[in-house]
Design an enzyme around this catalytic site. Structure first.
Site, PDB file in Angstrom:
ATOM      1  N   ALA B  16       0.833  -1.210   0.000  1.00 56.90           N
ATOM      2  CA  ALA B  16       0.000   0.000   0.000  1.00 56.90           C
ATOM      3  C   ALA B  16       0.866   1.258   0.000  1.00 56.90           C
ATOM      4  O   ALA B  16       0.602   2.213  -0.737  1.00 56.90           O
ATOM      5  CB  ALA B  16      -0.930  -0.009   1.215  1.00 56.90           C
ATOM      6  N   PHE B 116      -9.521 -20.201  -4.893  1.00 53.02           N
ATOM      7  CA  PHE B 116      -9.208 -19.791  -3.529  1.00 53.02           C
ATOM      8  C   PHE B 116     -10.493 -19.817  -2.717  1.00 53.02           C
ATOM      9  O   PHE B 116     -11.586 -19.736  -3.280  1.00 53.02           O
ATOM     10  CB  PHE B 116      -8.629 -18.359  -3.544  1.00 53.02           C
ATOM     11  CG  PHE B 116      -7.234 -18.266  -2.992  1.00 53.02           C
ATOM     12  CD1 PHE B 116      -6.160 -18.711  -3.731  1.00 53.02           C
ATOM     13  CD2 PHE B 116      -7.000 -17.724  -1.725  1.00 53.02           C
ATOM     14  CE1 PHE B 116      -4.866 -18.619  -3.235  1.00 53.02           C
ATOM     15  CE2 PHE B 116      -5.710 -17.633  -1.221  1.00 53.02           C
ATOM     16  CZ  PHE B 116      -4.641 -18.072  -1.966  1.00 53.02           C
ATOM     17  N   GLN B 236      -8.496 -12.100  11.533  1.00 50.83           N
ATOM     18  CA  GLN B 236      -8.589 -13.404  10.870  1.00 50.83           C
ATOM     19  C   GLN B 236      -7.525 -14.387  11.347  1.00 50.83           C
ATOM     20  O   GLN B 236      -6.346 -14.041  11.394  1.00 50.83           O
ATOM     21  CB  GLN B 236      -8.428 -13.204   9.371  1.00 50.83           C
ATOM     22  CG  GLN B 236      -8.476 -14.495   8.576  1.00 50.83           C
ATOM     23  CD  GLN B 236      -8.636 -14.203   7.099  1.00 50.83           C
ATOM     24  OE1 GLN B 236      -7.685 -13.861   6.417  1.00 50.83           O
ATOM     25  NE2 GLN B 236      -9.862 -14.320   6.606  1.00 50.83           N
ATOM     26  N   HIS B 238      -5.861 -17.598  10.098  1.00 53.82           N
ATOM     27  CA  HIS B 238      -5.699 -18.396   8.883  1.00 53.82           C
ATOM     28  C   HIS B 238      -5.676 -19.866   9.283  1.00 53.82           C
ATOM     29  O   HIS B 238      -5.013 -20.232  10.247  1.00 53.82           O
ATOM     30  CB  HIS B 238      -4.398 -18.000   8.179  1.00 53.82           C
ATOM     31  CG  HIS B 238      -4.290 -18.520   6.777  1.00 53.82           C
ATOM     32  ND1 HIS B 238      -4.130 -19.851   6.493  1.00 53.82           N
ATOM     33  CD2 HIS B 238      -4.341 -17.880   5.587  1.00 53.82           C
ATOM     34  CE1 HIS B 238      -4.081 -20.003   5.174  1.00 53.82           C
ATOM     35  NE2 HIS B 238      -4.200 -18.822   4.604  1.00 53.82           N
ATOM     36  N   LEU B 248       2.859 -19.134   7.589  1.00 56.70           N
ATOM     37  CA  LEU B 248       1.745 -19.292   6.664  1.00 56.70           C
ATOM     38  C   LEU B 248       1.978 -20.394   5.636  1.00 56.70           C
ATOM     39  O   LEU B 248       3.029 -20.466   5.000  1.00 56.70           O
ATOM     40  CB  LEU B 248       1.533 -17.957   5.927  1.00 56.70           C
ATOM     41  CG  LEU B 248       0.481 -17.923   4.817  1.00 56.70           C
ATOM     42  CD1 LEU B 248      -0.911 -18.158   5.390  1.00 56.70           C
ATOM     43  CD2 LEU B 248       0.526 -16.585   4.096  1.00 56.70           C
ATOM     44  N   GLU B 251      -3.440 -20.794   1.278  1.00 53.10           N
ATOM     45  CA  GLU B 251      -4.685 -21.410   0.877  1.00 53.10           C
ATOM     46  C   GLU B 251      -4.581 -21.961  -0.547  1.00 53.10           C
ATOM     47  O   GLU B 251      -5.363 -22.834  -0.943  1.00 53.10           O
ATOM     48  CB  GLU B 251      -5.747 -20.302   0.921  1.00 53.10           C
ATOM     49  CG  GLU B 251      -7.146 -20.721   0.945  1.00 53.10           C
ATOM     50  CD  GLU B 251      -8.020 -19.508   1.264  1.00 53.10           C
ATOM     51  OE1 GLU B 251      -7.710 -18.754   2.211  1.00 53.10           O
ATOM     52  OE2 GLU B 251      -9.007 -19.314   0.553  1.00 53.10           O
ATOM     53  N   HIS B 371      -3.551 -13.952  11.558  1.00 55.84           N
ATOM     54  CA  HIS B 371      -3.083 -13.631  10.211  1.00 55.84           C
ATOM     55  C   HIS B 371      -3.357 -12.212   9.755  1.00 55.84           C
ATOM     56  O   HIS B 371      -2.461 -11.537   9.259  1.00 55.84           O
ATOM     57  CB  HIS B 371      -3.729 -14.623   9.239  1.00 55.84           C
ATOM     58  CG  HIS B 371      -3.255 -14.505   7.831  1.00 55.84           C
ATOM     59  ND1 HIS B 371      -1.921 -14.530   7.493  1.00 55.84           N
ATOM     60  CD2 HIS B 371      -3.932 -14.360   6.656  1.00 55.84           C
ATOM     61  CE1 HIS B 371      -1.799 -14.413   6.176  1.00 55.84           C
ATOM     62  NE2 HIS B 371      -2.995 -14.290   5.654  1.00 55.84           N
ATOM     63  N   GLU B 402      -3.585  -2.931   5.124  1.00 57.26           N
ATOM     64  CA  GLU B 402      -4.102  -3.656   6.285  1.00 57.26           C
ATOM     65  C   GLU B 402      -4.362  -2.737   7.467  1.00 57.26           C
ATOM     66  O   GLU B 402      -5.213  -3.011   8.302  1.00 57.26           O
ATOM     67  CB  GLU B 402      -3.135  -4.781   6.691  1.00 57.26           C
ATOM     68  CG  GLU B 402      -3.735  -5.719   7.732  1.00 57.26           C
ATOM     69  CD  GLU B 402      -2.862  -6.911   8.055  1.00 57.26           C
ATOM     70  OE1 GLU B 402      -1.945  -7.209   7.274  1.00 57.26           O
ATOM     71  OE2 GLU B 402      -3.120  -7.545   9.095  1.00 57.26           O
ATOM     72  N   ARG B 413     -12.097 -11.568   5.829  1.00 59.37           N
ATOM     73  CA  ARG B 413     -11.555 -11.284   4.504  1.00 59.37           C
ATOM     74  C   ARG B 413     -11.421 -12.565   3.695  1.00 59.37           C
ATOM     75  O   ARG B 413     -11.005 -13.593   4.226  1.00 59.37           O
ATOM     76  CB  ARG B 413     -10.174 -10.625   4.641  1.00 59.37           C
ATOM     77  CG  ARG B 413      -9.474 -10.430   3.315  1.00 59.37           C
ATOM     78  CD  ARG B 413      -8.168  -9.682   3.458  1.00 59.37           C
ATOM     79  NE  ARG B 413      -7.112 -10.432   4.125  1.00 59.37           N
ATOM     80  CZ  ARG B 413      -6.395 -11.413   3.554  1.00 59.37           C
ATOM     81  NH1 ARG B 413      -6.644 -11.802   2.326  1.00 59.37           N
ATOM     82  NH2 ARG B 413      -5.437 -12.012   4.235  1.00 59.37           N
TER      83      ARG B 413
END
Lengths: 234, 598
Positions: B16, B116, B236, B238, B248, B251, B371, B402, B413
């Site tokens: 961002a 996803f 969230q 994960h 991580l 997914e 996450h 975020e 999300r």
């Protein structure tokens, strides 16, 4: 298991010259060296200074010499080292600022020197530029670089003269030179066809061994050398 | 102390921040300040893909992406913002490609896409290939590409400068105060507009995918300036983090056909009470809860707190055949070990490095891991920070990524929407901050703009108690993971709030070893812990007060969603005596709330 973590120490505000401090602690074989550094800093001596962020080998902050080899502290487990005496020192060839923290600016200057960005001045199509899976695969290996500096600071040619662009900069040039969509290869090859360009590489392979992303760096440098010599990208 | 002047200051250099910096610097004198070298930012850890209905692999539509996101948010997302993001998605993915981003490719040479969680063909309900990916390092490629473009466009950076405070004059942004890590010197950046792109705060929890740097700095600073934080109770977890470490596992593993397996060898996501239709590709909150329940029922592997994620080719092919999964050309979907290796190389590397497990040969032990923050600094679609229930804009203050809450993610999300959020709203914040700067003058700096920051650091430095910051941090992470995690109860959260307040009190009595100025990382870590404690308190109080279950906020004692009472965004203000709460309405366009079934 009991381990001894020996850490290179240098505080420019206090020390005339560097020394080592040793920290004894309990560790699991599966602990990362970074976990040990955090433990030593968190519970024994808060002045120990090092960079870290992601803690799983993708951000490139914590390259250091661990038992003499350039590695990421977050990607090296105690069991990988096979001994319970672990020595951590800053990477070589860059000015030491404090403890394990070195000045990365010369490294990033070399990175910026190879125009490490996509060049194609033709008008872009409405959708994506097409690229075959084979053409995409051609430069896949060098897209993996995380700019940690482990390769460049393991290279004797770089230690001898830091004007040498070094393996990491060449890897990042390679990533664009061999991208079928990019039009800046000639410009980059001219930069690398220089006294301090690719010919400082004497295929010692330290860089390839040091790379935490397992990039075949010496091979990539060889491909750039060949492109310069033949004028062809294949 | 040094003073600099720029029209726009961007704080943070992840996806961002870099996008904001690229766009703001086109028309305004801009600098990007980051506590890390930009390429160290946590965007680089994102793996699976960026969502956009390109339709490269099969039919897909922007409206489906929009509806899936609304549904994924459990109807708490603002629908105007979600429509905007999903409509921008294809264009911005092409823009990234034009910047040179090396996406994986289809046989026709187009951007490759994979399924996803929660992304579906709305007519058939079957998972759709919408996640545009570059192997399993899509975030790395986005971060590198955006930084490369910044180098190309000579964007000004101040690397390893830690933001400490925002300067506010006449209710408007006037700049930020930072500390240069290499020297310990304070630098004031006088500015017309400030964009916070400081990322998430997953370091509040014990098991997390998040980097050490994810300490919610922007949220903590804005809270201290009387700006509320929105929807902080929605964080969230994960489903698939490496057991004990939290690292991580994308997914995308399940997108490629991987399945979750319990101690009995069952593919439990197919059970009627979980997600009988899309199974392992249900939304993350649904999968994490199912995993929690399996483990609670003693079905963790060997009775322990983990399950298996199995992507061995024989397993993938078995369940793909059972599900009737096909390739875009209609042939049955099958994979080989080489396919797995080429599509998930980093996952295989992580598992070999940290677990000694080769996922092509053995299943991966996984557990839910903290996450992603759905909540954050409230903004509108222009990236402007809004400070009350009427969405009043605070002039000159922007947020994106975020750290912000637009809200496009609502209470949960969907995977691939974070990378999309970063680039879409990073761009918006950059463009709009630069435009604002063109039409306004600098606010005058106060007499001692760095005063409050200097005092804050002095308190930390000179505190002469006996508490170690590492001990306080460890206790915070443990209580938040146990009680403000995947499942929550009134008693647990009450305990968490009390514990956090106790820790905040003890934090006043810390003792630091490092008294130096050069790279005083301990001082920085202490300041970051202060942020995490404030954020933990706001999160726990927001969660305790919301007596329903919605998206990532799941309560044992209030198991149902309650639209009548709770279809509203939480706004939380941090005050001397605790947290003050208020609520603002959710924006609806055309999607009526429905029961959420996957």
């Amino acid at each position: 298991m009991q381990v001894t973590l020996k850490i290179f120490r240098y505080d420019p505000e206090k020390d005339k010259k560097p020394h080592y401090d040793a920290f004894k602690m309990e560790a699991e074989p599966t602990d990362r060296v970074l976990d040990l550094l955090e433990k030593a800093k968190g519970y024994q001596d808060g002045t120990i200074s090092f960079r870290r962020s992601c803690a799983h080998g993708v951000c490139g902050s914590d390259a250091m010499r661990i038992n003499g080899m350039n590695r990421l502290a977050c990607k090296t487990l105690v069991q990988d080292l096979g001994v319970n005496k672990i020595t951590v020192e800053p990477i070589l060839g860059l000015p030491i600022l404090k403890d394990l923290i070195v000045d990365m600016e010369p490294f990033f200057d070399n990175y910026r020197a190879v125009t490490p960005y996509f060049i194609n001045d033709e008008p872009a199509p409405a959708k994506e530029r097409l690229q075959s899976p084979e053409d995409r695969e051609r430069f896949d290996d060098t897209t993996k670089c995380i700019l940690c500096g482990a390769c460049t600071t393991s290279c004797p040619s770089f230690w001898a003269n830091d004007q040498y662009l070094g393996p990491s900069a060449i890897v990042n040039a390679h990533r664009f030179i061999f991208d079928s969509r990019d039009k800046g290869a000639a410009e980059r090859l001219a930069v690398l066809n220089d006294l301090f360009g690719v010919y400082r590489c004497h295929t010692i392979f330290n860089c390839t061994l040091a790379c935490p992303r397992e990039i075949q760096i010496t091979q990539a440098i060889g491909e750039v050398k060949k492109a310069i010599a033949t004028g062809k990208l294949d | 102390m040094k003073t600099h002047q720029f029209e726009v200051i961007v704080v943070g250099a992840g996806g961002a921040g870099l996008m904001a910096g690229l766009y703001a610097s086109k028309t305004a004198k801009t600098a990007v300040i980051s506590k890390l070298y930009p390429t160290r930012s946590h965007t680089g850890a994102a793996q699976g893909g960026i969502g956009a209905a390109l339709g490269n692999e099969e039919e897909d539509r922007t409206e489906w992406h929009t509806y899936d996101t609304v549904k994924g948010s459990d109807y708490l997302g603002d629908q105007d913002a979600i429509e905007f993001m999903c409509e921008e998605a294809p264009g911005i993915v092409y823009e990234l490609e034009h910047m040179g981003l090396p996406f994986s490719r289809t046989a026709e040479g187009r951007i490759a896409q994979r399924p996803f969680g929660g992304h579906t063909n709305n007519e058939t309900g079957v998972p759709v290939r919408r996640a545009c990916y570059a192997a399993d390092r899509t975030g790395h490629m986005i971060l590198q590409t955006l930084y490369q473009q910044c180098v190309k466009n000579n964007v000004t950076f101040f690397d390893e400068f830690q933001v400490l405070d925002m300067i506010v004059v006449n209710g408007k942004a006037a700049g930020v105060v930072t500390i240069e890590l290499a020297t310990g010197e304070l630098h004031v950046f006088h500015a017309k507009a400030v964009i916070f792109a400081t990322g998430g705060y997953g370091r509040v929890w014990e098991i997390t995918t998040n980097a050490y740097a994810n300490t919610g700095d922007g949220i903590a600073i804005t809270l201290r300036h009387g700006i509320p934080a929105e929807d902080m109770e929605f964080f969230q977890f994960h489903p698939t983090g490496i057991y004990k470490m939290g690292i991580l596992i994308t997914e995308g593993v399940r997108g490629e056909g991987g399945v979750l397996i319990n101690d009995k060898g069952e593919r439990f996501m197919a059970k009627e009470e979980y997600a009988p239709h899309v199974k392992d590709l249900a939304s993350r909150d649904v999968v994490s809860r199912a995993m929690y329940l399996e483990m609670k029922n003693g079905l963790g592997i060997g009775g322990k707190r983990y399950l298996y994620l199995d992507v061995r080719p024989e397993t993938v092919n078995k369940y793909a055949a059972l599900d009737g999964r096909t390739n875009p050309d209609g042939t049955p979907y099958t994979v080989t070990a080489d396919d797995i290796l080429s599509r998930l190389p980093d996952i295989i590397d992580f598992c070999k490095t940290y677990l000694g497990v080769d996922p092509v040969v053995d299943p991966m032990p996984v557990q839910p891991t903290a996450h992603y923050a759905m909540g954050g600094i409230p903004t509108n679609v222009k990236g402007e920070v809004v400070i009350d229930k009427k969405n009043t804009v605070m002039p000159g203050v922007y947020a994106a990524g975020e750290t912000s809450c637009v809200s496009v993610h609502g209470s949960n999300r969907l995977g691939t929407n974070s990378l999309l959020d970063l680039v879409v709203f990073g761009k918006q914040a950059g463009v709009n901050a630069a435009e604002y700067a063109r039409g306004t003058d600098f606010q005058p700096l106060p007499a001692d703009p760095a005063g409050p920051a200097r005092e804050q650091l002095a308190r930390l430095r000179n505190s002469s108690g006996a508490e170690r910051i590492s001990t306080i941090g460890t206790e915070m992470k443990a209580v938040m993971f146990d009680h403000v995690g995947v499942f929550r109860t009134e008693a647990g959260m009450t305990e968490a709030v009390e514990k956090i307040r106790e820790l905040k009190e003890r934090f006043k009595h810390i003792r630091l070893d490092d008294r130096g100025t050069v790279f005083n990382m301990e001082l920085l870590n202490a300041w970051e812990l202060g942020n995490l404690l404030d954020i933990a308190e706001v999160t726990a109080v927001s969660a305790l007060t919301r007596r329903e279950s919605r998206g990532a906020h799941a309560r044992d004692d209030y198991p149902e969603r309650n639209d009548k009472k709770w279809m509203k965004h939480t706004l939380a203000w941090l005050q001397e005596d605790g947290v003050k709460l208020d609520y603002k309405p959710v924006t609806f366009t055309k999607y009526e709330p429905k029961v959420r079934v996957y």
